[in-house]
Design a protein around this motif. Structure first.
Motif, PDB file in Angstrom:
ATOM      1  N   SER A  31       0.771  -1.013   0.015  1.00 28.97           N
ATOM      2  CA  SER A  31       0.010   0.209  -0.075  1.00 28.97           C
ATOM      3  C   SER A  31       0.839   1.066  -0.006  1.00 28.97           C
ATOM      4  O   SER A  31       2.067   1.210   0.165  1.00 28.97           O
ATOM      5  N   SER A  32       0.360   2.254  -0.206  1.00 24.89           N
ATOM      6  CA  SER A  32       0.952   3.434  -0.330  1.00 24.89           C
ATOM      7  C   SER A  32       0.243   4.742   0.226  1.00 24.89           C
ATOM      8  O   SER A  32      -0.971   5.107   0.081  1.00 24.89           O
ATOM      9  N   PRO A  33       0.817   5.543   1.099  1.00 24.43           N
ATOM     10  CA  PRO A  33       0.314   6.774   1.620  1.00 24.43           C
ATOM     11  C   PRO A  33       0.102   7.725   0.345  1.00 24.43           C
ATOM     12  O   PRO A  33      -0.821   8.483   0.546  1.00 24.43           O
ATOM     13  N   PRO A  36      -4.070   6.203  -1.093  1.00 24.89           N
ATOM     14  CA  PRO A  36      -4.554   5.434   0.015  1.00 24.89           C
ATOM     15  C   PRO A  36      -5.505   4.518  -0.053  1.00 24.89           C
ATOM     16  O   PRO A  36      -5.598   3.776   0.512  1.00 24.89           O
ATOM     17  N   ASP A  37      -6.231   4.493  -1.456  1.00 23.75           N
ATOM     18  CA  ASP A  37      -7.121   3.292  -1.629  1.00 23.75           C
ATOM     19  C   ASP A  37      -6.441   2.051  -2.411  1.00 23.75           C
ATOM     20  O   ASP A  37      -7.094   1.208  -2.971  1.00 23.75           O
ATOM     21  N   PHE A  38      -5.143   2.353  -2.638  1.00 22.02           N
ATOM     22  CA  PHE A  38      -4.518   1.403  -3.579  1.00 22.02           C
ATOM     23  C   PHE A  38      -3.841   0.238  -2.589  1.00 22.02           C
ATOM     24  O   PHE A  38      -3.305   0.366  -1.505  1.00 22.02           O
ATOM     25  N   THR A  39      -4.415  -1.129  -2.972  1.00 20.46           N
ATOM     26  CA  THR A  39      -3.567  -2.164  -2.188  1.00 20.46           C
ATOM     27  C   THR A  39      -3.126  -3.210  -3.205  1.00 20.46           C
ATOM     28  O   THR A  39      -3.662  -3.470  -4.649  1.00 20.46           O
ATOM     29  N   CYS A  40      -2.054  -3.947  -3.062  1.00 23.65           N
ATOM     30  CA  CYS A  40      -1.513  -4.876  -4.138  1.00 23.65           C
ATOM     31  C   CYS A  40      -1.223  -6.308  -3.300  1.00 23.65           C
ATOM     32  O   CYS A  40      -0.076  -5.998  -2.530  1.00 23.65           O
ATOM     33  N   ALA A  41      -1.829  -7.242  -3.521  1.00 24.04           N
ATOM     34  CA  ALA A  41      -1.585  -8.545  -2.694  1.00 24.04           C
ATOM     35  C   ALA A  41      -0.194  -9.159  -3.177  1.00 24.04           C
ATOM     36  O   ALA A  41      -0.114  -9.461  -4.588  1.00 24.04           O
ATOM     37  N   MET A  42       0.734  -9.703  -2.377  1.00 25.59           N
ATOM     38  CA  MET A  42       2.001 -10.402  -2.839  1.00 25.59           C
ATOM     39  C   MET A  42       1.459 -11.770  -2.900  1.00 25.59           C
ATOM     40  O   MET A  42       0.715 -12.356  -1.765  1.00 25.59           O
ATOM     41  N   SER A  43       1.892 -12.660  -3.850  1.00 21.48           N
ATOM     42  CA  SER A  43       1.552 -14.103  -4.114  1.00 21.48           C
ATOM     43  C   SER A  43       2.682 -14.997  -4.613  1.00 21.48           C
ATOM     44  O   SER A  43       3.509 -14.321  -5.345  1.00 21.48           O
ATOM     45  N   THR A  44       2.886 -16.116  -4.143  1.00 18.83           N
ATOM     46  CA  THR A  44       3.792 -17.066  -4.400  1.00 18.83           C
ATOM     47  C   THR A  44       3.628 -17.653  -5.868  1.00 18.83           C
ATOM     48  O   THR A  44       4.326 -18.345  -6.294  1.00 18.83           O
ATOM     49  N   THR A  45       2.420 -17.340  -6.416  1.00 20.71           N
ATOM     50  CA  THR A  45       1.888 -17.899  -7.704  1.00 20.71           C
ATOM     51  C   THR A  45       2.907 -17.205  -8.725  1.00 20.71           C
ATOM     52  O   THR A  45       2.544 -17.818  -9.895  1.00 20.71           O
ATOM     53  N   GLY A  46       3.294 -16.141  -8.447  1.00 20.34           N
ATOM     54  CA  GLY A  46       3.868 -15.487  -9.558  1.00 20.34           C
ATOM     55  C   GLY A  46       2.862 -14.397  -9.992  1.00 20.34           C
ATOM     56  O   GLY A  46       3.209 -13.310 -10.845  1.00 20.34           O
ATOM     57  N   TYR A  47       1.699 -14.205  -9.558  1.00 22.95           N
ATOM     58  CA  TYR A  47       0.617 -13.338  -9.952  1.00 22.95           C
ATOM     59  C   TYR A  47       0.470 -12.150  -8.866  1.00 22.95           C
ATOM     60  O   TYR A  47       0.582 -12.719  -7.685  1.00 22.95           O
ATOM     61  N   VAL A  48       0.355 -11.085  -9.444  1.00 24.14           N
ATOM     62  CA  VAL A  48       0.280  -9.850  -8.465  1.00 24.14           C
ATOM     63  C   VAL A  48      -1.426  -9.249  -8.696  1.00 24.14           C
ATOM     64  O   VAL A  48      -1.548  -9.300  -9.611  1.00 24.14           O
ATOM     65  N   TYR A  49      -2.020  -9.176  -7.574  1.00 26.80           N
ATOM     66  CA  TYR A  49      -3.239  -8.766  -7.640  1.00 26.80           C
ATOM     67  C   TYR A  49      -3.429  -7.361  -6.803  1.00 26.80           C
ATOM     68  O   TYR A  49      -3.093  -7.098  -5.830  1.00 26.80           O
ATOM     69  N   ALA A  50      -3.857  -6.473  -7.803  1.00 26.15           N
ATOM     70  CA  ALA A  50      -4.020  -5.215  -7.577  1.00 26.15           C
ATOM     71  C   ALA A  50      -5.373  -4.507  -7.465  1.00 26.15           C
ATOM     72  O   ALA A  50      -6.262  -4.942  -8.164  1.00 26.15           O
ATOM     73  N   SER A  51      -5.751  -3.816  -6.285  1.00 27.46           N
ATOM     74  CA  SER A  51      -7.064  -3.320  -6.337  1.00 27.46           C
ATOM     75  C   SER A  51      -7.003  -1.788  -6.111  1.00 27.46           C
ATOM     76  O   SER A  51      -6.251  -1.477  -5.438  1.00 27.46           O
TER      77      SER A  51
END
Length: 54
Positions: A31-33, A36-51
């Motif tokens: 996440s980033s200040p 503020p509404d951005f999140t990005c999940a870290m995953s071992t599958t090699g895919y990154v999920y952003a919202s």
């Protein structure tokens, strides 16, 4: 990003240099200040999920 150790290091610029702020691993969320509404999940599958929620 270190795919072997499955980690992402996050740096921020402070004056003329970069400073390590955090290290993220599988299951963590980026996440980033600045976004503020951005999140990005870290995953071992090699895919990154952003919202970005408005």
């Amino acid at each position: 990003m270190d795919w072997r150790r499955q980690k992402v290091e996050v740096y921020r610029r402070e004056q003329a240099s970069l400073k390590l702020v955090t290290t993220l691993f599988n299951g963590d969320e980026l996440s980033s200040p600045i976004l503020p509404d951005f999140t990005c999940a870290m995953s071992t599958t090699g895919y990154v999920y952003a919202s970005l929620f408005t």
